[in-house]
Design a protein around this motif. Structure first.
Motif: not given
Length: 343
Positions: A166-190
């Motif tokens: 949102r801050a970057a002015g872009r959209r991301i699908d709900a399932e893409a959000v879940q996939g990104l968190v599943a892939a990298l959610g163990s490290d917030l900086r990453e």
């Protein structure tokens, strides 16, 4: 400005301050407390405070002074905040205040009652009870507090991802959000870095396919893919994904946990069928998770769910030491879940 014409010292509450703010909501104040263990959020809060101080300084320029809590020596704060030769505005950042010496606790507590007029003091306390007297004094003075709590729940991490886009002015699908968190959610900086990369390297709405292309090989995402394939009744796909995950070093415990999470979501939604349409928050699910579970439940019966849940519970015990072969246990659970659909 010359010392002779410097404004009098002010109280920390002389500017309206709003406590419990995010870094984005922060406004400049004489004293700012950054509190919590999440280093990325703390670093962003400090950057925001320094940027605000620099903006307020304008053409006068800004001097930044960093003070370390663990190595703090008596009188250091007084030196850092005392009038400088040329009278430039300053921002003093006290880091690792939770490891600060007794002198730091005492002197910060005394300073916040009447801070200098051209100084912004930022105290970074990364958690724990040490320095409570100092924290109480800062809060009592009305200083804004930027909370930097660790994001432990997937739903909080998903909110974080959405906010980044949102801050970057872009959209991301709900399932893409879940996939990104599943892939990298163990490290917030990453996770934040991945959001920045996707914003910079792609255009349009970020979809699951885009996330898979960039991060589909990461360990964490594989467990959820196995669970999704099994819950969809795609036994062959589920086993193929499982074997790839195990060959890549994924612990069977991770896969069983993903299966359990998937079935818990389905069971929650199944239990509310005919209950007048529960709200997502009532079930602890995001709206898209509720919609997805409802669609997936078309292929499930109560008996099938019971069979799958029992199989995963058995596998959970076996992969945590109750069985001789964790790999066999998780593969059997995956096949049982996949075959339980449509019963």
């Amino acid at each position: 400005m010359p010392a002779a014409t410097r404004p009098a010292r002010r109280s920390a509450g002389s500017r309206p301050a709003r406590t419990g703010v995010t870094a984005a909501e922060l406004t400049l104040a004489p004293v700012i407390l950054v509190s919590g263990p999440e280093s990325l959020l703390a670093d962003r809060a400090v950057e925001r405070a320094v940027a605000l101080a620099r903006e307020a300084a304008g053409t006068e320029g800004l001097e930044r002074i960093d003070v370390s809590g663990p190595t703090y020596e008596p009188g250091r704060l007084a030196v850092a905040t005392s009038p400088s030769l040329f009278g430039e505005p300053r921002v003093v950042v006290v880091d690792d205040a939770q490891l600060g010496t007794d002198a730091l606790v005492t002197e910060v507590g005394e300073y916040v009652a009447a801070p200098e007029a051209d100084v912004t003091l930022v105290v970074v306390h990364r958690g724990g009870q040490r320095g409570k007297r100092m924290l109480d004094a800062i809060k009592a003075a009305g200083a804004p507090v930027v909370g930097c709590d660790a994001l432990k729940r997937d739903s909080d991490k998903e909110d974080f991802v959405r906010a980044e886009f949102r801050a970057a002015g872009r959209r991301i699908d709900a399932e893409a959000v879940q996939g990104l968190v599943a892939a990298l959610g163990s490290d917030l900086r990453e996770l934040a870095s991945a959001c920045s990369q996707l914003v910079a390297d792609t255009s349009g709405t970020v979809t699951t396919a885009v996330v898979d292309r960039y991060y589909g090989g990461r360990m964490e995402v594989t467990g959820f893919r196995v669970a999704d394939a099994a819950a969809a009744g795609r036994a062959a796909d589920a086993v193929t994904l499982l074997r790839h995950a195990l060959a890549s070093g994924v612990d069977p415990v991770v896969v069983v946990a993903a299966l359990a999470l998937k079935l818990r979501q389905l069971a929650k939604v199944a239990a509310t069928r005919g209950a007048g349409g529960p709200r997502p928050q009532d079930l602890g699910l995001a709206p898209w998770q509720l919609d997805r579970a409802r669609k997936e439940l078309v292929r499930w019966t109560p008996e099938g769910l019971a069979t799958a849940i029992t199989a995963v519970a058995r596998a959970d015990e076996e992969v945590k030491g109750g069985g001789r072969d964790p790999v066999f246990a998780v593969e059997r659970a995956v096949l049982t879940v996949a075959r339980a659909t449509g019963r």
